[in-house]
Design an enzyme around this catalytic site. Structure first.
Site, PDB file in Angstrom:
ATOM      1  N   GLU A 295       0.807  -1.218   0.000  1.00 17.46           N
ATOM      2  CA  GLU A 295       0.000   0.000   0.000  1.00 17.46           C
ATOM      3  C   GLU A 295       0.842   1.272   0.000  1.00 17.46           C
ATOM      4  O   GLU A 295       0.343   2.355   0.280  1.00 17.46           O
ATOM      5  CB  GLU A 295      -0.976  -0.028   1.172  1.00 17.46           C
TER       6      GLU A 295
ATOM      7  N   GLU B 240      -8.773  -0.203  13.680  1.00 13.48           N
ATOM      8  CA  GLU B 240      -9.557  -1.061  12.783  1.00 13.48           C
ATOM      9  C   GLU B 240      -9.304  -2.529  13.118  1.00 13.48           C
ATOM     10  O   GLU B 240      -8.159  -2.923  13.358  1.00 13.48           O
ATOM     11  CB  GLU B 240      -9.142  -0.764  11.342  1.00 13.48           C
TER      12      GLU B 240
ATOM     13  N   LYS C  13     -15.803  -1.357   1.682  1.00 16.29           N
ATOM     14  CA  LYS C  13     -15.052  -1.864   0.534  1.00 16.29           C
ATOM     15  C   LYS C  13     -16.046  -2.421  -0.479  1.00 16.29           C
ATOM     16  O   LYS C  13     -16.745  -3.390  -0.189  1.00 16.29           O
ATOM     17  CB  LYS C  13     -14.070  -2.953   0.964  1.00 16.29           C
TER      18      LYS C  13
END
Length: 431
Positions: free
Chosen positions: A209, A291, A343
């Site tokens: 990422e 998260e 998502k």
């Protein structure tokens, strides 16, 4: 004139070099929508199914020729001549064509590529930007807000080949009043962190990422070196910038022993102990969002975690909720977490994604629109974040073009919306 005339699908590659699907939807009036689908590394067990060929002689089984064929035949026939402006109907036809709970027959990747491409074609047909079309679908009446990014600048877990257990260490530039300013702040901290790592002999290669992926002594070492980078960049921790983390705790969880293991620190925790470990970090550092702080199945643990931390910070459900309204409803009823990660490919259609966002917003849960670790140059999530007034977005570091494509799209959107456009500031956490 807004009826679907033709669909073309093809196999392309994502940011990890794995195949993925790209589809074009052509309308009778000449409008065309193009969409490509990302893929995750750490995935929730209840996500909609991504259809792969499983042919070991081709792309190690990761090919998507079957999904492409399904779009070019079954899906194309099913939605031919349907009105692209009726997004809900298009998505419903594809869901019914599949007929399974997790889209395992024709694949969530097949369905989603057409779902998004249809919305893009419809927006082009109406001669409006995608974010505006999405806002109409979502019923947004108020002014659109720019999302505040969570910028992933240290990668660990399944997103990197290093010894850090926590998957993402992110910064959130809460000082920013525009998306341009937010990106500038993130970029400056990213540059500074790279210089610090290089001076100390650490590897400055990046993970999936776009964040750095150094081998550090412990997970807490990441917070220490991030704190230095923030300070040396001229910003104040807690005032200008806060930290966010993605534990991806399902990857740390042993279902047999019901314990969480931090390999880098050679420590094991029960769910209560792991929550207390995270709570101690929250007390020590300006962490404002965690998260997947526990395994997706550990609902009793999440009740305790929400009770202990839910009034202080964002507790974000990714694998926990998988963008699924039925699971989110259960979480809301049981006071589990306070934020949902969104998502698109976890659920498989734009309509179902918008339904999940709407349910969260109506239930006072925050929403964070997210990329996947295996991405493409598609920038739909930028428009989705703005068009739904989600408020926050996760799209990696300011490095790797599949990540920066989303940031650059946000810059363009902010420019179109005008100088008076505001960035999300509706925080409720304590620093």
């Amino acid at each position: 004139m807004s009826k679907i005339k033709k669909i073309i699908s093809r196999e392309i590659i994502d940011s990890r070099g794995y195949p993925t699907i790209e589809s074009e939807v052509h309308l009778q009036n000449g409008s065309i929508g193009l969409a490509s689908i990302p893929s995750g590394a750490s995935t929730g067990s209840r996500e909609a199914l991504e259809l792969r060929d499983n042919d070991p002689l081709r792309y190690f089984g990761k090919g998507v020729k079957t999904a492409v064929s399904i779009v070019n035949t079954s899906i194309s026939s099913a939605i031919y001549n349907q009105d692209a402006y009726d997004q809900e109907n298009i998505d419903k036809i594809m869901i019914n064509l599949d007929g399974t709970k997790n889209k395992s027959k024709i694949g969530a990747n097949s369905i989603l590529s057409v779902s998004i491409a249809t919305a893009k074609a419809a927006a082009q047909s109406k001669k409006i930007p995608l974010y505006q079309y999405i806002s109409e679908l979502h019923g947004i009446k108020e002014e659109l807000l720019m999302p505040l990014p969570m910028m992933n600048i240290i990668n660990g877990g399944k997103h990197a080949d290093n010894n850090i257990d926590i998957q993402e260490f992110m910064i959130q530039p809460i000082k920013a009043n525009t998306i341009k300013e937010a990106i500038q702040i993130g970029a400056e901290v990213f540059y500074t962190l790279g210089l610090i790592l290089k001076r100390r002999g650490f590897n400055t290669t990046v993970g999936d990422e776009g964040g750095y992926a150094p081998n550090l002594k412990s997970n807490e070492s990441a917070f220490l070196i991030l704190s230095e980078a923030v300070s040396q960049s001229g910003y104040m921790l807690g005032k200008d910038i806060t930290f966010c983390i993605d534990c991806a705790a399902s990857e740390l969880y042993n279902s047999k022993t019901k314990t969480y293991k931090l390999t880098s620190e050679q420590k094991k925790f029960t769910s209560y102990e792991f929550t207390n470990y995270l709570s101690a970090l929250v007390d020590k550092y300006p962490i404002t969002s965690i998260e997947d702080g526990l395994d997706e199945s550990d609902w009793n643990g999440f009740k305790y975690q929400t009770k202990k931390l839910g009034k202080k910070i964002q507790l974000v459900g990714d694998d926990l909720f998988v963008t699924n309204t039925n699971i989110l409803k259960k979480g809301i009823q049981n006071n589990i977490a306070n934020t949902i990660l969104i998502k698109l490919n976890q659920i498989g259609t734009l309509t179902e994604t918008l339904n999940a966002i709407k349910l969260a917003q109506n239930s006072n849960y925050n929403t964070v629109i997210s990329h996947r670790s295996g991405e493409t140059e598609d920038t739909t999530i930028s428009d989705l974040a703005v068009g739904t007034n989600s408020g926050q977005i996760k799209t990696g570091s300011v490095c790797r073009s599949e990540r920066t494509a989303k940031y650059n799209q946000l810059i363009r959107i902010e420019e179109k919306l005008g100088a008076k456009t505001k960035i999300f500031k509706n925080f409720y956490f304590n620093i």
